[in-house]
Write a protein that holds these residues in place. Sequence first.
Motif, PDB file in Angstrom:
ATOM      1  N   ALA A  84      45.783  33.204  40.263  1.00 13.41           N
ATOM      2  CA  ALA A  84      44.644  32.307  40.042  1.00 13.41           C
ATOM      3  C   ALA A  84      43.395  32.832  40.742  1.00 13.41           C
ATOM      4  O   ALA A  84      42.282  32.720  40.223  1.00 13.41           O
ATOM      5  N   PHE A  85      43.570  33.435  41.910  1.00 13.92           N
ATOM      6  CA  PHE A  85      42.426  34.001  42.623  1.00 13.92           C
ATOM      7  C   PHE A  85      41.828  35.181  41.849  1.00 13.92           C
ATOM      8  O   PHE A  85      40.609  35.289  41.715  1.00 13.92           O
ATOM      9  N   VAL A  86      42.687  36.047  41.322  1.00 18.97           N
ATOM     10  CA  VAL A  86      42.214  37.187  40.526  1.00 18.97           C
ATOM     11  C   VAL A  86      41.458  36.680  39.297  1.00 18.97           C
ATOM     12  O   VAL A  86      40.405  37.208  38.936  1.00 18.97           O
ATOM     13  N   ILE A  87      41.981  35.645  38.667  1.00 18.02           N
ATOM     14  CA  ILE A  87      41.306  35.064  37.505  1.00 18.02           C
ATOM     15  C   ILE A  87      39.968  34.450  37.921  1.00 18.02           C
ATOM     16  O   ILE A  87      38.972  34.569  37.202  1.00 18.02           O
ATOM     17  N   THR A  88      39.912  33.821  39.084  1.00 11.88           N
ATOM     18  CA  THR A  88      38.655  33.257  39.583  1.00 11.88           C
ATOM     19  C   THR A  88      37.592  34.335  39.683  1.00 11.88           C
ATOM     20  O   THR A  88      36.452  34.142  39.241  1.00 11.88           O
ATOM     21  N   VAL A  89      37.951  35.461  40.250  1.00  9.58           N
ATOM     22  CA  VAL A  89      36.998  36.569  40.388  1.00  9.58           C
ATOM     23  C   VAL A  89      36.584  37.081  39.010  1.00  9.58           C
ATOM     24  O   VAL A  89      35.395  37.338  38.765  1.00  9.58           O
ATOM     25  N   ALA A  90      37.535  37.192  38.088  1.00  3.84           N
ATOM     26  CA  ALA A  90      37.208  37.643  36.729  1.00  3.84           C
ATOM     27  C   ALA A  90      36.261  36.666  36.033  1.00  3.84           C
ATOM     28  O   ALA A  90      35.333  37.084  35.333  1.00  3.84           O
ATOM     29  N   ILE A  91      36.472  35.387  36.235  1.00 10.24           N
ATOM     30  CA  ILE A  91      35.583  34.378  35.636  1.00 10.24           C
ATOM     31  C   ILE A  91      34.179  34.507  36.216  1.00 10.24           C
ATOM     32  O   ILE A  91      33.188  34.415  35.486  1.00 10.24           O
ATOM     33  N   LEU A  92      34.078  34.739  37.516  1.00 15.38           N
ATOM     34  CA  LEU A  92      32.758  34.925  38.137  1.00 15.38           C
ATOM     35  C   LEU A  92      32.018  36.111  37.531  1.00 15.38           C
ATOM     36  O   LEU A  92      30.817  36.041  37.277  1.00 15.38           O
ATOM     37  N   VAL A  93      32.742  37.197  37.299  1.00 17.99           N
ATOM     38  CA  VAL A  93      32.125  38.376  36.687  1.00 17.99           C
ATOM     39  C   VAL A  93      31.661  38.039  35.276  1.00 17.99           C
ATOM     40  O   VAL A  93      30.538  38.358  34.878  1.00 17.99           O
ATOM     41  N   MET A  94      32.512  37.360  34.510  1.00 23.88           N
ATOM     42  CA  MET A  94      32.168  36.982  33.151  1.00 23.88           C
ATOM     43  C   MET A  94      30.992  35.997  33.135  1.00 23.88           C
ATOM     44  O   MET A  94      30.098  36.110  32.295  1.00 23.88           O
ATOM     45  N   LEU A  95      30.976  35.055  34.057  1.00 23.42           N
ATOM     46  CA  LEU A  95      29.915  34.060  34.144  1.00 23.42           C
ATOM     47  C   LEU A  95      28.550  34.727  34.255  1.00 23.42           C
ATOM     48  O   LEU A  95      27.590  34.316  33.603  1.00 23.42           O
ATOM     49  N   GLN A  96      28.466  35.783  35.052  1.00 23.44           N
ATOM     50  CA  GLN A  96      27.190  36.457  35.273  1.00 23.44           C
ATOM     51  C   GLN A  96      26.638  37.102  34.006  1.00 23.44           C
ATOM     52  O   GLN A  96      25.441  37.348  33.912  1.00 23.44           O
ATOM     53  N   GLN A  97      27.489  37.354  33.026  1.00 17.05           N
ATOM     54  CA  GLN A  97      27.038  37.929  31.757  1.00 17.05           C
ATOM     55  C   GLN A  97      26.372  36.889  30.855  1.00 17.05           C
ATOM     56  O   GLN A  97      25.627  37.246  29.956  1.00 17.05           O
ATOM     57  N   TYR A  98      26.671  35.608  31.091  1.00 17.12           N
ATOM     58  CA  TYR A  98      26.220  34.573  30.167  1.00 17.12           C
ATOM     59  C   TYR A  98      25.266  33.546  30.758  1.00 17.12           C
ATOM     60  O   TYR A  98      24.354  33.105  30.075  1.00 17.12           O
ATOM     61  N   VAL A  99      25.520  33.087  31.966  1.00 16.79           N
ATOM     62  CA  VAL A  99      24.767  31.963  32.524  1.00 16.79           C
ATOM     63  C   VAL A  99      24.451  32.204  33.998  1.00 16.79           C
ATOM     64  O   VAL A  99      24.918  33.169  34.594  1.00 16.79           O
ATOM     65  N   THR A 100      23.709  31.282  34.558  1.00 18.88           N
ATOM     66  CA  THR A 100      23.410  31.304  35.983  1.00 18.88           C
ATOM     67  C   THR A 100      24.315  30.289  36.677  1.00 18.88           C
ATOM     68  O   THR A 100      24.503  29.179  36.189  1.00 18.88           O
ATOM     69  N   ALA A 101      24.852  30.682  37.803  1.00 20.91           N
ATOM     70  CA  ALA A 101      25.703  29.773  38.576  1.00 20.91           C
ATOM     71  C   ALA A 101      24.860  28.612  39.104  1.00 20.91           C
ATOM     72  O   ALA A 101      23.652  28.738  39.296  1.00 20.91           O
ATOM     73  N   ASP A 102      25.517  27.478  39.344  1.00 24.52           N
ATOM     74  CA  ASP A 102      24.845  26.325  39.942  1.00 24.52           C
ATOM     75  C   ASP A 102      25.634  25.888  41.168  1.00 24.52           C
ATOM     76  O   ASP A 102      26.593  26.555  41.575  1.00 24.52           O
ATOM     77  N   GLU A 103      25.245  24.767  41.768  1.00 23.51           N
ATOM     78  CA  GLU A 103      25.920  24.330  42.993  1.00 23.51           C
ATOM     79  C   GLU A 103      27.386  23.971  42.750  1.00 23.51           C
ATOM     80  O   GLU A 103      28.227  24.156  43.625  1.00 23.51           O
ATOM     81  N   VAL A 104      27.720  23.510  41.549  1.00 22.37           N
ATOM     82  CA  VAL A 104      29.115  23.212  41.228  1.00 22.37           C
ATOM     83  C   VAL A 104      29.920  24.515  41.184  1.00 22.37           C
ATOM     84  O   VAL A 104      31.042  24.580  41.689  1.00 22.37           O
ATOM     85  N   THR A 105      29.340  25.546  40.630  1.00 23.85           N
ATOM     86  CA  THR A 105      29.998  26.856  40.593  1.00 23.85           C
ATOM     87  C   THR A 105      30.314  27.328  42.005  1.00 23.85           C
ATOM     88  O   THR A 105      31.456  27.692  42.314  1.00 23.85           O
ATOM     89  N   TYR A 106      29.302  27.314  42.872  1.00 26.19           N
ATOM     90  CA  TYR A 106      29.500  27.802  44.236  1.00 26.19           C
ATOM     91  C   TYR A 106      30.492  26.936  45.010  1.00 26.19           C
ATOM     92  O   TYR A 106      31.361  27.460  45.702  1.00 26.19           O
ATOM     93  N   GLY A 107      30.387  25.631  44.862  1.00 22.85           N
ATOM     94  CA  GLY A 107      31.319  24.742  45.547  1.00 22.85           C
ATOM     95  C   GLY A 107      32.747  24.936  45.062  1.00 22.85           C
ATOM     96  O   GLY A 107      33.691  24.933  45.858  1.00 22.85           O
ATOM     97  N   THR A 108      32.918  25.142  43.771  1.00 20.89           N
ATOM     98  CA  THR A 108      34.255  25.327  43.208  1.00 20.89           C
ATOM     99  C   THR A 108      34.856  26.658  43.637  1.00 20.89           C
ATOM    100  O   THR A 108      36.057  26.736  43.923  1.00 20.89           O
ATOM    101  N   VAL A 109      34.057  27.694  43.712  1.00 15.45           N
ATOM    102  CA  VAL A 109      34.567  28.986  44.183  1.00 15.45           C
ATOM    103  C   VAL A 109      34.967  28.887  45.648  1.00 15.45           C
ATOM    104  O   VAL A 109      36.004  29.426  46.058  1.00 15.45           O
TER     105      VAL A 109
END
Length: 179
Positions: A69-94
């Motif tokens: 799940a941690f590896v997937i979390t990191v992969a999602i973060l990488v993918m997220l940067q290709q499409y959108v900007t992170a918000d406070e929910v993103t940072y809090g959830t990570v």
Amino acid sequence: VLRILNKMVLTIQPTTAAEKSSSGTSNKNKKTSSSSASAAGLRPTTHVFNAALNACAFSRYDINAKMDAFVITVAILVMLQQYVTADEVTYGTVLRACSNLLPKSDPRRDDLVHKVFSKARQEGHVSDMVLTQLKFAASAPMLQELVGIDKDLEVTMDDLPKEWTRKAKRPRRRNMNRW
């Protein structure tokens, strides 16, 4: 989770005003594939990525499943940067994923906590949620370094420099005089 996230492009938002206005018309029988959605200039929302991150953050199985799940979390973060900007929910959830998925003894934990909080601070997305999750995720020395507080002290986003919180949503205050 990554396969699901790739398929979740079905819950996409138009990227231009013209697409937004045309997307409101007759979508009854439309089925969108990720390739046609991509070709139409549509993108997954921050909410889609945050939902996937949340699913990872609350994996409750053995240590191997948590590492996956941690590896997937990191992969999602990488993918997220290709499409959108992170918000406070993103940072809090990570940060929550760090506290739930990585053992306190793992040296990557404080390193990732430092990077995530520093990025949230730099982008102005430090909210009360981020602060709460930071207290769960960071070691006492790391918390002292990042915010200058002990784990036992309460701090809110109102106590922080405005630059850190400039884009964060303020919590709603109830009007106590209303019935």
